[in-house]
Design a protein around this motif. Structure first.
Motif, PDB file in Angstrom:
ATOM      1  N   ARG A 200       0.820  -1.213   0.000  1.00 34.07           N
ATOM      2  CA  ARG A 200       0.000   0.000   0.000  1.00 34.07           C
ATOM      3  C   ARG A 200       0.853   1.262   0.000  1.00 34.07           C
ATOM      4  NH1 ARG A 200      -2.727  -3.207   3.850  1.00 34.07           N
ATOM      5  NH2 ARG A 200      -1.694  -2.101   5.559  1.00 34.07           N
ATOM      6  N   HIS A 201       2.161   1.065   0.090  1.00 30.87           N
ATOM      7  CA  HIS A 201       3.068   2.206   0.175  1.00 30.87           C
ATOM      8  C   HIS A 201       3.116   2.952  -1.154  1.00 30.87           C
ATOM      9  CE1 HIS A 201       6.564   4.587   1.327  1.00 30.87           C
ATOM     10  NE2 HIS A 201       7.153   4.222   0.209  1.00 30.87           N
ATOM     11  N   VAL A 202       3.019   4.257  -1.096  1.00 34.74           N
ATOM     12  CA  VAL A 202       3.139   5.098  -2.287  1.00 34.74           C
ATOM     13  C   VAL A 202       4.547   5.690  -2.307  1.00 34.74           C
ATOM     14  CG1 VAL A 202       2.281   7.135  -3.503  1.00 34.74           C
ATOM     15  CG2 VAL A 202       0.692   5.641  -2.246  1.00 34.74           C
ATOM     16  N   VAL A 203       5.267   5.402  -3.375  1.00 38.32           N
ATOM     17  CA  VAL A 203       6.637   5.900  -3.478  1.00 38.32           C
ATOM     18  C   VAL A 203       6.630   7.418  -3.617  1.00 38.32           C
ATOM     19  CG1 VAL A 203       8.756   5.838  -4.847  1.00 38.32           C
ATOM     20  CG2 VAL A 203       7.407   3.756  -4.541  1.00 38.32           C
ATOM     21  N   LYS A 204       7.422   8.065  -2.784  1.00 37.78           N
ATOM     22  CA  LYS A 204       7.513   9.522  -2.829  1.00 37.78           C
ATOM     23  C   LYS A 204       8.858   9.916  -3.432  1.00 37.78           C
ATOM     24  CE  LYS A 204       4.599  10.324   1.239  1.00 37.78           C
ATOM     25  NZ  LYS A 204       4.533  10.921   2.599  1.00 37.78           N
ATOM     26  N   ASN A 205       8.802  10.714  -4.487  1.00 40.18           N
ATOM     27  CA  ASN A 205      10.026  11.193  -5.102  1.00 40.18           C
ATOM     28  C   ASN A 205      10.673  12.248  -4.214  1.00 40.18           C
ATOM     29  OD1 ASN A 205       9.723   9.613  -7.442  1.00 40.18           O
ATOM     30  ND2 ASN A 205       8.338  11.116  -8.335  1.00 40.18           N
ATOM     31  N   ILE A 206      11.973  12.380  -4.348  1.00 47.31           N
ATOM     32  CA  ILE A 206      12.677  13.407  -3.592  1.00 47.31           C
ATOM     33  C   ILE A 206      12.179  14.768  -4.061  1.00 47.31           C
ATOM     34  CG2 ILE A 206      14.931  14.452  -3.169  1.00 47.31           C
ATOM     35  CD1 ILE A 206      16.159  11.690  -3.506  1.00 47.31           C
ATOM     36  N   PRO A 207      11.733  15.629  -3.140  1.00 44.24           N
ATOM     37  CA  PRO A 207      11.201  16.938  -3.539  1.00 44.24           C
ATOM     38  C   PRO A 207      12.235  17.735  -4.330  1.00 44.24           C
ATOM     39  CG  PRO A 207      10.749  16.489  -1.223  1.00 44.24           C
ATOM     40  CD  PRO A 207      11.704  15.435  -1.681  1.00 44.24           C
ATOM     41  N   SER A 322      11.272  22.305   1.641  1.00 44.63           N
ATOM     42  CA  SER A 322      11.000  20.861   1.615  1.00 44.63           C
ATOM     43  C   SER A 322      11.906  20.159   0.611  1.00 44.63           C
ATOM     44  CB  SER A 322       9.537  20.610   1.242  1.00 44.63           C
ATOM     45  OG  SER A 322       9.253  21.134  -0.054  1.00 44.63           O
ATOM     46  N   GLU A 323      12.466  20.910  -0.342  1.00 46.24           N
ATOM     47  CA  GLU A 323      13.331  20.315  -1.364  1.00 46.24           C
ATOM     48  C   GLU A 323      14.661  19.870  -0.753  1.00 46.24           C
ATOM     49  OE1 GLU A 323      10.627  23.336  -3.229  1.00 46.24           O
ATOM     50  OE2 GLU A 323      12.047  23.331  -1.547  1.00 46.24           O
ATOM     51  N   ARG A 324      15.312  18.943  -1.450  1.00 47.00           N
ATOM     52  CA  ARG A 324      16.592  18.422  -1.001  1.00 47.00           C
ATOM     53  C   ARG A 324      17.625  18.531  -2.126  1.00 47.00           C
ATOM     54  NH1 ARG A 324      14.688  19.604   2.830  1.00 47.00           N
ATOM     55  NH2 ARG A 324      14.130  18.431   4.698  1.00 47.00           N
ATOM     56  N   PRO A 325      18.930  18.473  -1.812  1.00 50.00           N
ATOM     57  CA  PRO A 325      19.968  18.667  -2.831  1.00 50.00           C
ATOM     58  C   PRO A 325      19.813  17.777  -4.060  1.00 50.00           C
ATOM     59  CG  PRO A 325      20.945  18.737  -0.657  1.00 50.00           C
ATOM     60  CD  PRO A 325      19.509  18.357  -0.455  1.00 50.00           C
ATOM     61  N   HIS A 326      19.456  16.511  -3.852  1.00 52.54           N
ATOM     62  CA  HIS A 326      19.329  15.606  -4.994  1.00 52.54           C
ATOM     63  C   HIS A 326      18.248  16.072  -5.967  1.00 52.54           C
ATOM     64  CE1 HIS A 326      19.999  11.714  -6.979  1.00 52.54           C
ATOM     65  NE2 HIS A 326      18.688  11.699  -7.191  1.00 52.54           N
ATOM     66  N   GLY A 327      17.291  16.827  -5.467  1.00 51.28           N
ATOM     67  CA  GLY A 327      16.197  17.294  -6.304  1.00 51.28           C
ATOM     68  C   GLY A 327      16.617  18.259  -7.396  1.00 51.28           C
ATOM     69  N   PHE A 328      17.804  18.872  -7.270  1.00 56.03           N
ATOM     70  CA  PHE A 328      18.251  19.794  -8.312  1.00 56.03           C
ATOM     71  C   PHE A 328      18.529  19.068  -9.632  1.00 56.03           C
ATOM     72  CE2 PHE A 328      19.394  22.391  -4.528  1.00 56.03           C
ATOM     73  CZ  PHE A 328      18.571  23.481  -4.822  1.00 56.03           C
ATOM     74  N   ARG A 329      18.757  17.770  -9.567  1.00 49.75           N
ATOM     75  CA  ARG A 329      18.901  16.986 -10.800  1.00 49.75           C
ATOM     76  C   ARG A 329      17.569  16.980 -11.561  1.00 49.75           C
ATOM     77  NH1 ARG A 329      22.692  13.268 -11.693  1.00 49.75           N
ATOM     78  NH2 ARG A 329      21.216  11.567 -12.104  1.00 49.75           N
ATOM     79  N   SER A 330      16.465  16.877 -10.819  1.00 48.18           N
ATOM     80  CA  SER A 330      15.147  16.932 -11.455  1.00 48.18           C
ATOM     81  C   SER A 330      14.871  18.321 -12.009  1.00 48.18           C
ATOM     82  CB  SER A 330      14.051  16.547 -10.454  1.00 48.18           C
ATOM     83  OG  SER A 330      14.196  15.212 -10.027  1.00 48.18           O
ATOM     84  N   SER A 331      15.312  19.349 -11.280  1.00 51.58           N
ATOM     85  CA  SER A 331      15.133  20.726 -11.762  1.00 51.58           C
ATOM     86  C   SER A 331      15.839  20.897 -13.106  1.00 51.58           C
ATOM     87  CB  SER A 331      15.699  21.726 -10.748  1.00 51.58           C
ATOM     88  OG  SER A 331      15.152  21.535  -9.467  1.00 51.58           O
ATOM     89  N   LEU A 332      17.077  20.412 -13.168  1.00 50.75           N
ATOM     90  CA  LEU A 332      17.853  20.501 -14.404  1.00 50.75           C
ATOM     91  C   LEU A 332      17.196  19.710 -15.526  1.00 50.75           C
ATOM     92  CD1 LEU A 332      20.319  21.151 -16.145  1.00 50.75           C
ATOM     93  CD2 LEU A 332      21.570  19.332 -14.923  1.00 50.75           C
ATOM     94  N   ARG A 333      16.734  18.485 -15.215  1.00 53.58           N
ATOM     95  CA  ARG A 333      16.143  17.638 -16.258  1.00 53.58           C
ATOM     96  C   ARG A 333      14.851  18.262 -16.795  1.00 53.58           C
ATOM     97  NH1 ARG A 333      15.000  15.798 -20.159  1.00 53.58           N
ATOM     98  NH2 ARG A 333      15.016  13.617 -20.892  1.00 53.58           N
ATOM     99  N   THR A 334      14.064  18.874 -15.912  1.00 55.70           N
ATOM    100  CA  THR A 334      12.827  19.515 -16.358  1.00 55.70           C
ATOM    101  C   THR A 334      13.141  20.723 -17.240  1.00 55.70           C
ATOM    102  OG1 THR A 334      11.768  18.816 -14.306  1.00 55.70           O
ATOM    103  CG2 THR A 334      10.637  20.481 -15.588  1.00 55.70           C
ATOM    104  N   TRP A 335      14.153  21.495 -16.854  1.00 53.87           N
ATOM    105  CA  TRP A 335      14.568  22.629 -17.688  1.00 53.87           C
ATOM    106  C   TRP A 335      15.014  22.159 -19.068  1.00 53.87           C
ATOM    107  CZ3 TRP A 335      19.639  23.646 -19.478  1.00 53.87           C
ATOM    108  CH2 TRP A 335      19.797  24.889 -20.128  1.00 53.87           C
ATOM    109  N   LEU A 336      15.767  21.064 -19.111  1.00 54.94           N
ATOM    110  CA  LEU A 336      16.210  20.529 -20.396  1.00 54.94           C
ATOM    111  C   LEU A 336      15.025  20.164 -21.287  1.00 54.94           C
ATOM    112  CD1 LEU A 336      19.121  18.237 -19.136  1.00 54.94           C
ATOM    113  CD2 LEU A 336      19.374  20.193 -20.670  1.00 54.94           C
ATOM    114  N   ALA A 337      13.962  19.646 -20.668  1.00 55.95           N
ATOM    115  CA  ALA A 337      12.790  19.227 -21.434  1.00 55.95           C
ATOM    116  C   ALA A 337      11.924  20.410 -21.858  1.00 55.95           C
ATOM    117  CB  ALA A 337      11.959  18.246 -20.612  1.00 55.95           C
ATOM    118  N   GLU A 338      11.811  21.410 -20.981  1.00 56.42           N
ATOM    119  CA  GLU A 338      10.868  22.494 -21.236  1.00 56.42           C
ATOM    120  C   GLU A 338      11.474  23.708 -21.929  1.00 56.42           C
ATOM    121  OE1 GLU A 338       7.889  21.618 -17.426  1.00 56.42           O
ATOM    122  OE2 GLU A 338       9.078  23.463 -17.505  1.00 56.42           O
ATOM    123  N   ALA A 339      12.772  23.934 -21.754  1.00 54.21           N
ATOM    124  CA  ALA A 339      13.367  25.171 -22.250  1.00 54.21           C
ATOM    125  C   ALA A 339      14.498  24.957 -23.245  1.00 54.21           C
ATOM    126  CB  ALA A 339      13.873  26.006 -21.066  1.00 54.21           C
TER     127      ALA A 339
END
Length: 396
Positions: A200-207, A322-339
């Motif tokens: 029943r556990h819902v996986v939570k991504n790193i913010p 609430s964000e954590r250092p590892h989350g900046f990889r997601s920030s970068l990846r989203t920027w690569l996709a959107e911009a």
């Protein structure tokens, strides 16, 4: 059927050097030096094989005949008696085949594939804490799905990720046991999962921080401290925390940082290094960090070793984020996709992800360094406030 029991006990003692048949493939070989031994000739799966049954001084005629009949019966059942005897010898020489012993052996065989030879304990810990206290003394061949189900049920939903890791390690251990020749149920973990049901556990991504907000946070890292500088370089390069924290000055050559293969997560080939293009801003941060260098490491801890991942995370936590250092990889990846118009494989390589099928990777002999250099320079301009709102286009 060939005659059996041709020799008598008297003949066995009296005969001189030579080879003498007792029938049914059992032979007595007597040597010139006075030594003698029993040999059984068999045809196994169409091949002629010979088995030594022991020295005459140790094995009597009666005992040799009993052994010969036992192995002949195995051949009649379609089995290879020589392989079976070797298996029994291995079992006898091997330590007790408990789950703990086999798990430790499996761990030893996998150390070369683990970061730091598994010294951190992350591979073995799920077994050590949640499985072996209850099942460590159980012979691995007797382990069944009900044993596993009862052991992992308390954490199956409450600590789902840990339970998943424990189940994964158990599966590897069972495969290792099978490779050792033990008679184990290779489906036992899948059966246990069926009994436990869907978690029943819902996986939570790193913010992660929206890429539009990264420039504001980056500008707030204005103190020339190890923590601030490490976070700035983490954001600028998009690497994981560990290679950044263990960054050595001698890994940097010009505007390229070469991360050693053993420090890269998810790479089976630990000899394959990874090149990271450094933007002008990243090089400036590195220059600011060089006065802190100790023992070759650019980001040392105030006590010993290198800065910890928790140190950077606590800085963000103290600011109420609430964000954590590892989350900046997601920030970068989203920027690569959107911009940007960066192709998928280039964008994935920026994050050190392995993109494409095995065949595609075999034919792709590039790490897209030049394309990534352009992207990382524009990313640096964005986070420093110089390139907001601009779309990056790569030359085709």
């Amino acid at each position: 059927m060939p005659a059996l029991n041709k020799l008598s006990a008297v003949e066995v003692r009296a005969k001189g050097p030579g080879k003498y048949s007792d029938g049914g493939g059992l032979w007595l070989h007597k040597r010139e030096d006075g030594g003698a031994q029993w040999v059984l000739r068999l045809t196994v799966h169409g091949r002629r094989r010979e088995m030594g049954l022991g020295r005459l001084s140790d094995v009597s005629l009666k005992e040799a005949r009993a052994q010969a009949e036992k192995w002949r019966a195995m051949v009649r059942d379609g089995q290879d008696p020589i392989k079976e005897r070797e298996r029994r010898k291995r079992d006898a020489a091997r330590p007790e085949n408990t789950l703990r012993n086999i798990a430790l052996d499996a761990f030893e065989s996998r150390k070369a594939d683990l970061k730091g030879d598994g010294a951190a304990g992350r591979w073995f810990t799920p077994l050590e804490l949640h499985v072996l206290p209850k099942l460590g003394k159980v012979p691995v061949e007797q382990l069944d799905q009900q044993d596993i189900k009862n052991t992992l049920a308390p954490i199956w939903h409450a600590k789902a990720d840990t339970a998943r890791k424990a189940m994964n390690r158990l599966n590897i251990v069972m495969k290792h046991a099978a490779a050792l020749g033990l008679n184990v149920d290779l489906q036992v973990t899948e059966k246990a999962k069926a009994l436990l049901g869907t978690t029943r556990h819902v996986v939570k991504n790193i913010p992660s921080m929206p890429w539009q907000e990264v420039p504001t946070f980056y500008r707030s890292l204005e103190d020339p401290t190890v923590t601030h500088l490490a976070l700035r370089l983490l954001i600028l390069t998009g690497v994981r925390s560990r290679p950044l924290r263990y960054l050595r000055v001698d890994e940097i050559d010009g505007d390229v940082w070469t991360v050693p293969g053993e420090g890269m997560k998810g790479r089976k080939d630990k000899t394959e290094d990874f090149r990271v293009p450094l933007s002008a801003e990243a090089l400036a941060v590195i220059e600011l960090a060089k006065p802190f260098e100790r023992g070759g490491y650019l980001f040392p801890s105030s006590r010993k070793g290198v800065i910890s991942d928790a140190t950077m995370a606590r800085l963000m936590e103290r600011r109420g984020l609430s964000e954590r250092p590892h989350g900046f990889r997601s920030s970068l990846r989203t920027w690569l996709a959107e911009a940007t118009d960066a192709p998928h494989e280039v964008a994935e390589t920026v994050l050190q992800h392995v993109a494409g099928t095995t065949v595609q990777r075999a034919y792709r002999r590039t790490d897209y360094l030049e394309q990534r250099r352009v992207l990382m320079e524009r990313w640096a301009q964005l986070v420093t406030g110089e390139g907001a709102g601009q779309v990056v286009q790569l030359a085709r």
